[in-house]
Design a protein around this motif. Structure first.
Motif, PDB file in Angstrom:
ATOM      1  N   LYS A 139      -2.234  13.873 -14.939  1.00 30.32           N
ATOM      2  CA  LYS A 139      -2.465  12.983 -13.793  1.00 30.32           C
ATOM      3  C   LYS A 139      -2.976  11.618 -14.250  1.00 30.32           C
ATOM      4  O   LYS A 139      -2.546  10.578 -13.735  1.00 30.32           O
ATOM      5  CB  LYS A 139      -3.458  13.630 -12.823  1.00 30.32           C
ATOM      6  N   GLN A 175       1.148  18.500  -5.997  1.00 26.49           N
ATOM      7  CA  GLN A 175       0.348  17.653  -6.894  1.00 26.49           C
ATOM      8  C   GLN A 175       1.212  16.561  -7.526  1.00 26.49           C
ATOM      9  O   GLN A 175       0.742  15.442  -7.740  1.00 26.49           O
ATOM     10  CB  GLN A 175      -0.322  18.517  -7.965  1.00 26.49           C
ATOM     11  N   GLU A 178       1.502  13.640  -5.222  1.00 28.39           N
ATOM     12  CA  GLU A 178       0.281  12.842  -5.061  1.00 28.39           C
ATOM     13  C   GLU A 178       0.242  11.696  -6.070  1.00 28.39           C
ATOM     14  O   GLU A 178      -0.597  10.798  -5.980  1.00 28.39           O
ATOM     15  CB  GLU A 178      -0.961  13.730  -5.252  1.00 28.39           C
ATOM     16  N   ARG A 221      10.535  16.116   0.738  1.00 29.24           N
ATOM     17  CA  ARG A 221       9.603  14.999   0.544  1.00 29.24           C
ATOM     18  C   ARG A 221      10.345  13.676   0.278  1.00 29.24           C
ATOM     19  O   ARG A 221       9.727  12.689  -0.109  1.00 29.24           O
ATOM     20  CB  ARG A 221       8.639  15.313  -0.601  1.00 29.24           C
TER      21      ARG A 221
END
Length: 351
Positions: A139, A175, A178, A221
């Motif tokens: 991330k 995740q 995000e 998405r």
């Protein structure tokens, strides 16, 4: 024309990886990049490269982020006159080695797209796959690349590892979204000969439903499914070039090149390659070989198949699939609506 550079160094060997890569040859990096430069000079002549003729450059591996930007600089200097204005320049990277200074150095050379080998955001799954990074590092690396101004960011996910569930994969996808990405490559785990997982084939589970589940969760998405394993708001021009059978230079130990009807294979062994990067074997492809590739690649991607390349009997079979709503047609091209059936459809058309 496309160009691919193979970087065969890795911090660790992932248990599923069958690519030509080494975890114990870091002392050869300078000599290897020099050999890569020599082969590239040769290939630019062989391919009769002109100013602005290279549409995309892709640096893969291995792990390109294990090699310092300074060692890439002579190669970029060599390629610069041949790169189109606005060329897509991609590098793969691992989260644990893509530092701020590495990303900045590669961006200064012209890299405008990074594909991160994430595979999962589940700590236990990452360890089981033999990955060297943590979910937190993944991330942080992706966020850093975005903050530093990398225009296009992709990440890889793997599914159908033993114990994968809809809950785990839904979490991975959530995740991923995000993060500031515009592309995902989602690969089903395969057990390749010579990998660590060969000793434990049960590491792969058979669950076809998960392929559809992963694709549906990504598509809902807003990412377009444009090839069996690839999704994005942005579509990789380099990947699409492969599926369209464009000519491509392949430089490095374990790379593959393609020009018209010939494939080129530099030596795999890193020391042999460094000694003689111009020792390259060739494979001549027949018209039938090329037609078969166009059909398989066209049906597993948004490229489709031009009806004019098909024989009369192949067109008849394609029309049968059209009538059964297994293909659709736009103009003179056939397109597949279910990439997971692409091989079966291709074999049917080929007869």
């Amino acid at each position: 024309m496309l160009t691919y550079l193979h970087i065969p160094y890795c911090d660790s060997k992932c248990h599923y990886c069958s690519f030509n890569s080494y975890v114990d040859k870091f002392d050869t990096r300078k000599a290897y990049m020099d050999a890569l430069h020599r082969q590239l000079k040769f290939e630019l002549e062989r391919f009769e490269a002109k100013k602005g003729s290279i549409e995309t450059l892709f640096i893969g591996g291995g792990t390109p982020s294990t090699v310092a930007p300074e060692l890439y600089e002579p190669i970029f200097t060599l390629l610069q006159p041949y790169l189109q204005e606005g060329a897509e320049i991609t590098t793969e990277a691992n989260p644990n080695s893509a530092t701020a200074s590495w990303i900045e150095g590669m961006q200064a050379l012209g890299v405008n797209r990074i594909s991160f080998g994430v595979q999962s955001f589940d700590e236990e799954k990452l360890k089981a796959l033999g990955r060297a990074h943590s979910p937190k590092q993944a991330k942080e690396a992706i966020t850093l690349a975005y903050k530093l101004g990398i225009a296009h960011i992709s990440l890889d996910l793997i599914y159908n590892y033993r114990g994968d569930t809809k809950t785990l994969l839904h979490s991975d996808i959530a995740q991923a979204f995000e993060l500031p990405i515009d592309h995902i490559s989602a690969y089903e785990l395969t057990i390749e000969e010579g990998t660590k997982f060969t000793q434990t084939p049960e590491a792969r589970q058979e669950n076809e439903a998960l392929a559809f589940f992963v694709a549906d969760r990504i598509k809902e998405r807003g990412f377009e499914h444009y090839e069996i394993s690839n999704f994005g708001r942005y579509q990789s021009r380099h990947n699409r070039g492969y599926w369209e059978l464009k000519d491509y230079i392949g430089a490095g130990a374990g790379a593959v090149g393609f020009l018209k009807e010939r494939r080129f294979y530099p030596q795999n062994d890193i020391h042999a390659y460094i000694s003689d990067p111009m020792r390259i074997s060739e494979e001549l492809l027949s018209a039938d070989d090329l037609l078969t590739e166009r059909i398989f690649l066209g049906l597993r991607s948004a490229v489709g198949i031009e009806s004019a390349i098909l024989s009369e009997s192949m067109r008849t079979r394609a029309e049968t699939l059209l009538a059964e709503n297994k293909l659709h047609r736009k103009g003179s091209r056939y397109f597949n609506q279910n990439y997971f059936l692409s091989d079966e459809l291709a074999l049917y058309i080929l007869g």
